[in-house]
Motif scaffolding. Sequence first.
Motif, PDB file in Angstrom:
ATOM      1  N   TRP A 115      15.381 135.408  15.009  1.00  0.00           N
ATOM      2  CA  TRP A 115      15.485 136.517  15.948  1.00  0.00           C
ATOM      3  C   TRP A 115      14.735 137.761  15.459  1.00  0.00           C
ATOM      4  O   TRP A 115      13.971 138.373  16.210  1.00  0.00           O
ATOM      5  N   TYR A 119      11.633 139.443  17.173  1.00  0.00           N
ATOM      6  CA  TYR A 119      11.821 140.786  17.724  1.00  0.00           C
ATOM      7  C   TYR A 119      10.686 141.714  17.282  1.00  0.00           C
ATOM      8  O   TYR A 119      10.140 142.480  18.092  1.00  0.00           O
ATOM      9  N   VAL A 131      14.203 134.091  19.944  1.00  0.00           N
ATOM     10  CA  VAL A 131      15.349 133.184  19.788  1.00  0.00           C
ATOM     11  C   VAL A 131      16.589 134.009  19.460  1.00  0.00           C
ATOM     12  O   VAL A 131      16.499 135.196  19.139  1.00  0.00           O
ATOM     13  N   ASP A 132      17.737 133.372  19.502  1.00  0.00           N
ATOM     14  CA  ASP A 132      18.994 134.088  19.294  1.00  0.00           C
ATOM     15  C   ASP A 132      19.555 133.939  17.877  1.00  0.00           C
ATOM     16  O   ASP A 132      20.524 134.589  17.533  1.00  0.00           O
ATOM     17  N   THR A 133      18.939 133.107  17.059  1.00  0.00           N
ATOM     18  CA  THR A 133      19.493 132.827  15.727  1.00  0.00           C
ATOM     19  C   THR A 133      18.751 133.581  14.636  1.00  0.00           C
ATOM     20  O   THR A 133      17.575 133.916  14.783  1.00  0.00           O
ATOM     21  N   LYS A 144      20.631 142.968  14.765  1.00  0.00           N
ATOM     22  CA  LYS A 144      20.742 142.315  16.073  1.00  0.00           C
ATOM     23  C   LYS A 144      21.854 142.968  16.886  1.00  0.00           C
ATOM     24  O   LYS A 144      21.694 143.243  18.080  1.00  0.00           O
ATOM     25  N   LYS A 145      22.971 143.224  16.226  1.00  0.00           N
ATOM     26  CA  LYS A 145      24.099 143.880  16.904  1.00  0.00           C
ATOM     27  C   LYS A 145      23.674 145.260  17.429  1.00  0.00           C
ATOM     28  O   LYS A 145      24.020 145.646  18.544  1.00  0.00           O
ATOM     29  N   ASP A 148      21.441 144.877  20.476  1.00  0.00           N
ATOM     30  CA  ASP A 148      22.224 144.427  21.637  1.00  0.00           C
ATOM     31  C   ASP A 148      23.173 145.500  22.184  1.00  0.00           C
ATOM     32  O   ASP A 148      23.642 145.395  23.313  1.00  0.00           O
TER      33      ASP A 148
END
Length: 195
Positions: A115, A119, A131-133, A144-145, A148
């Motif tokens: 991720w 990003y 991707v999300d991982t 990531k937090k 988001d």
Amino acid sequence: LEIFEETKAKLGAGEIRSDRIPAVRRSLFRHSLHRLIANYSYGVSIKELTPMYRESLSLISICWPDDGSEDMPDYLKDWYVKMLWMLSFGIFLNISDEDFAKIVSVWDKTGRQDWLIDYLIAYRIPDRPIVDTLIFPKPYAALKKAVDESDPHKRSAIVKHYLEKEWYSGQKGVYWYEDHKNVHDIFFGYWSFES
């Protein structure tokens, strides 16, 4: 700097044993990247940093040790961090699209998905799928937090906590951890460039 230039000249002249070439290339890359970061820490201008960055860029594709053929072993976290640094410097030095693509191609050859790497790449290549991982959730999950989080105050608080409490301790085991305590002059500065 003298040793770096001498080693580069020996490599170019074919004076390095063939079995030593990969290790010498990795050493040259690491030294060039440390020099770039040390000069950034010192406050050198962007104009002066750009040629140093290009030196690192010229070495990364010929020394990258990860071909993605094995699970991400811990020793590759060092290289993951170097990739974060190269992408981050590429962004804030505003390197050309062609040069940025060179870094991306080094990462993409591994076949790994992450991720944070995606990003950063998507900042310059907006259609890059993200991707999300995370390969290394410790310490990077906080970033990531933060991304988001829709509330800017909460986002700032997450990043502040990450930088003050999680980032450095999450680097334990990376080759430069605690370099500031080394009796030799090897400390080049601690920066969370990806932040």
